[in-house]
Motif scaffolding. Structure first.
Motif, short mmCIF file in Angstrom:
data_model
loop_
_atom_site.label_atom_id
_atom_site.label_comp_id
_atom_site.label_asym_id
_atom_site.label_seq_id
_atom_site.Cartn_x
_atom_site.Cartn_y
_atom_site.Cartn_z
N PHE A 1 -47.66 27.12 2.23
CA PHE A 1 -46.39 27.27 2.94
C PHE A 1 -45.60 25.97 2.94
CE2 PHE A 1 -43.36 27.50 6.34
CZ PHE A 1 -42.96 28.84 6.39
N ASP A 2 -46.31 24.88 3.23
CA ASP A 2 -45.64 23.60 3.38
C ASP A 2 -45.08 23.08 2.06
OD1 ASP A 2 -46.32 23.78 6.03
OD2 ASP A 2 -48.16 22.61 5.80
N GLU B 1 -37.81 27.80 5.98
CA GLU B 1 -38.99 28.61 6.35
C GLU B 1 -38.76 30.10 6.07
OE1 GLU B 1 -40.17 27.65 10.34
OE2 GLU B 1 -40.91 25.66 9.73
N TRP C 1 -48.33 35.37 0.36
CA TRP C 1 -48.17 35.22 1.80
C TRP C 1 -49.52 35.08 2.50
CZ3 TRP C 1 -44.97 33.27 4.91
CH2 TRP C 1 -44.96 33.59 6.27
N ARG D 1 -50.75 31.48 2.66
CA ARG D 1 -49.80 30.45 3.11
C ARG D 1 -50.46 29.26 3.78
NH1 ARG D 1 -49.55 34.89 6.07
NH2 ARG D 1 -49.51 34.89 8.35
P1 ADP Z 1 -51.76 31.90 10.34
O1 ADP Z 1 -50.80 32.94 10.85
O2 ADP Z 1 -52.31 32.28 8.97
O3 ADP Z 1 -52.78 31.47 11.32
P2 ADP Z 1 -50.57 29.33 10.88
O4 ADP Z 1 -49.65 29.67 12.01
O5 ADP Z 1 -51.84 28.63 11.15
O6 ADP Z 1 -50.83 30.63 9.98
O7 ADP Z 1 -49.73 28.44 9.84
C1 ADP Z 1 -50.16 28.37 8.53
C2 ADP Z 1 -49.42 27.28 7.79
O8 ADP Z 1 -48.10 27.70 7.52
C3 ADP Z 1 -49.33 25.99 8.55
O9 ADP Z 1 -49.55 24.95 7.61
C4 ADP Z 1 -47.92 25.98 9.04
O10 ADP Z 1 -47.43 24.66 9.03
C5 ADP Z 1 -47.17 26.79 8.03
N1 ADP Z 1 -46.02 27.49 8.63
C6 ADP Z 1 -44.93 26.93 9.16
N2 ADP Z 1 -44.07 27.83 9.57
C7 ADP Z 1 -44.62 29.04 9.34
C8 ADP Z 1 -44.20 30.38 9.56
N3 ADP Z 1 -42.99 30.67 10.10
N4 ADP Z 1 -45.04 31.37 9.21
C9 ADP Z 1 -46.22 31.09 8.69
N5 ADP Z 1 -46.64 29.85 8.42
C10 ADP Z 1 -45.87 28.82 8.74
#
Ligand code: ADP
Ligand code: ADP
Length: 226
Positions: free
Chosen positions: A95-96, A113, A126, A129
């Motif tokens: 994602f980053d 984003e 996805w 990510r």
């Molecule tokens: P998960 O829903 O899989 O637990 P996280 O919330 O842990 O995902 O985030 C996963 C990665 O995606 C992180 O590195 C975060 O910085 C990045 N990220 C940033 N914004 C979003 C977003 N809107 N949706 C999903 N991931 C994001």
């Protein structure tokens, strides 16, 4: 104006090897164009020059009428490039890698984003990510490169051997995705050494061999001559 205009492009490397002997071709807006040639023909050199990673010896390149020598930043905003080698940080999360690229184009974080989500979903990444890039398969890394190249929604997308090392099933789904992007108005140029790939996807083609363009025509007329 052409989406890409290359005029008399020459490249001689430091060791004296002449990789491009003065090539010229144009790609029209909306086209899906193949630059086809065997290994060593000069395809990567051409792409390197277009994205300003390789210094040209002579000739000119313009993108939608913007000469890369006179205003590279403006040309770069219209251009997305997917090079052959994976050049993202292996320890960064998927994602980053994509979202950060938006920042390089001055995009607000929220917009970056949203687009990251859109392209990761479209490219089937996805679910990955939050995974570090090094954990991805080769085909996934290739798709990550494509998502990153699309974040600023370029008008011209150039891919260097996008399906090299990608298995046939995944290749077909990448082709379908590229066709969709093209149908939405993005001009696409890909390099390949598979005629089959050019044939399945592209409308027009330039064939490069030993640093020279040997054919520049529509796929239809090329197939008639074979
Ligand atoms: P998960 O829903 O899989 O637990 P996280 O919330 O842990 O995902 O985030 C996963 C990665 O995606 C992180 O590195 C975060 O910085 C990045 N990220 C940033 N914004 C979003 C977003 N809107 N949706 C999903 N991931 C994001
Ligand atoms: P392609 O992408 O069609 O396989 P390249 O543009 O990578 O071809 O290479 C074209 C030719 O230029 C090849 O013969 C290659 O060995 C040579 N070449 C590429 N990079 C360099 C370099 N840095 N120095 C000298 N020769 C190079």
């Amino acid at each position: 104006t052409a989406a890409l205009s290359i005029q008399n492009l020459q490249k001689t490397y430091e060791n004296g090897f002449q990789a491009l002997k003065g090539i010229s071709f144009e790609v029209q807006p909306g086209d899906f164009f193949a630059l086809l040639g065997p290994n060593g023909a000069g395809k990567s050199t051409t792409i390197g020059i277009i994205c300003s990673l390789v210094r040209k010896t002579a000739g000119s390149v313009s993108i939608f009428g913007i000469d890369i020598d006179s205003d590279f930043p403006a040309a770069k905003r219209l251009l997305g490039v997917v090079p052959q080698e994976f050049n993202f940080s292996q320890f960064e999360k998927v994602f980053d890698i994509v979202a950060t690229q938006g920042g390089f184009y001055g995009m607000p974080r929220k917009q970056a984003e949203e687009r990251t989500e859109k392209y990761l979903k479209q490219l089937g990444l996805w679910d990955k990510r939050a995974t570090q890039a090094r954990m991805l398969s080769g085909g996934m890394k290739r798709r990550l490169m494509i998502a990153r190249a699309l974040i600023h929604e370029p008008k011209l997308l150039i891919l260097d051997e996008p399906t090299a090392g990608v298995d046939i099933e995944l290749r077909r789904s990448m082709w379908a995705f590229l066709e969709e992007i093209n149908a939405l108005g993005t001009t696409i140029i890909l390099t390949t050494h598979y005629l089959e790939e050019a044939e399945s996807l592209c409308r027009n083609i330039a064939i490069i061999d030993k640093g020279a363009i040997v054919e520049n025509t529509s796929i239809k007329s090329l197939l008639k001559t074979l």
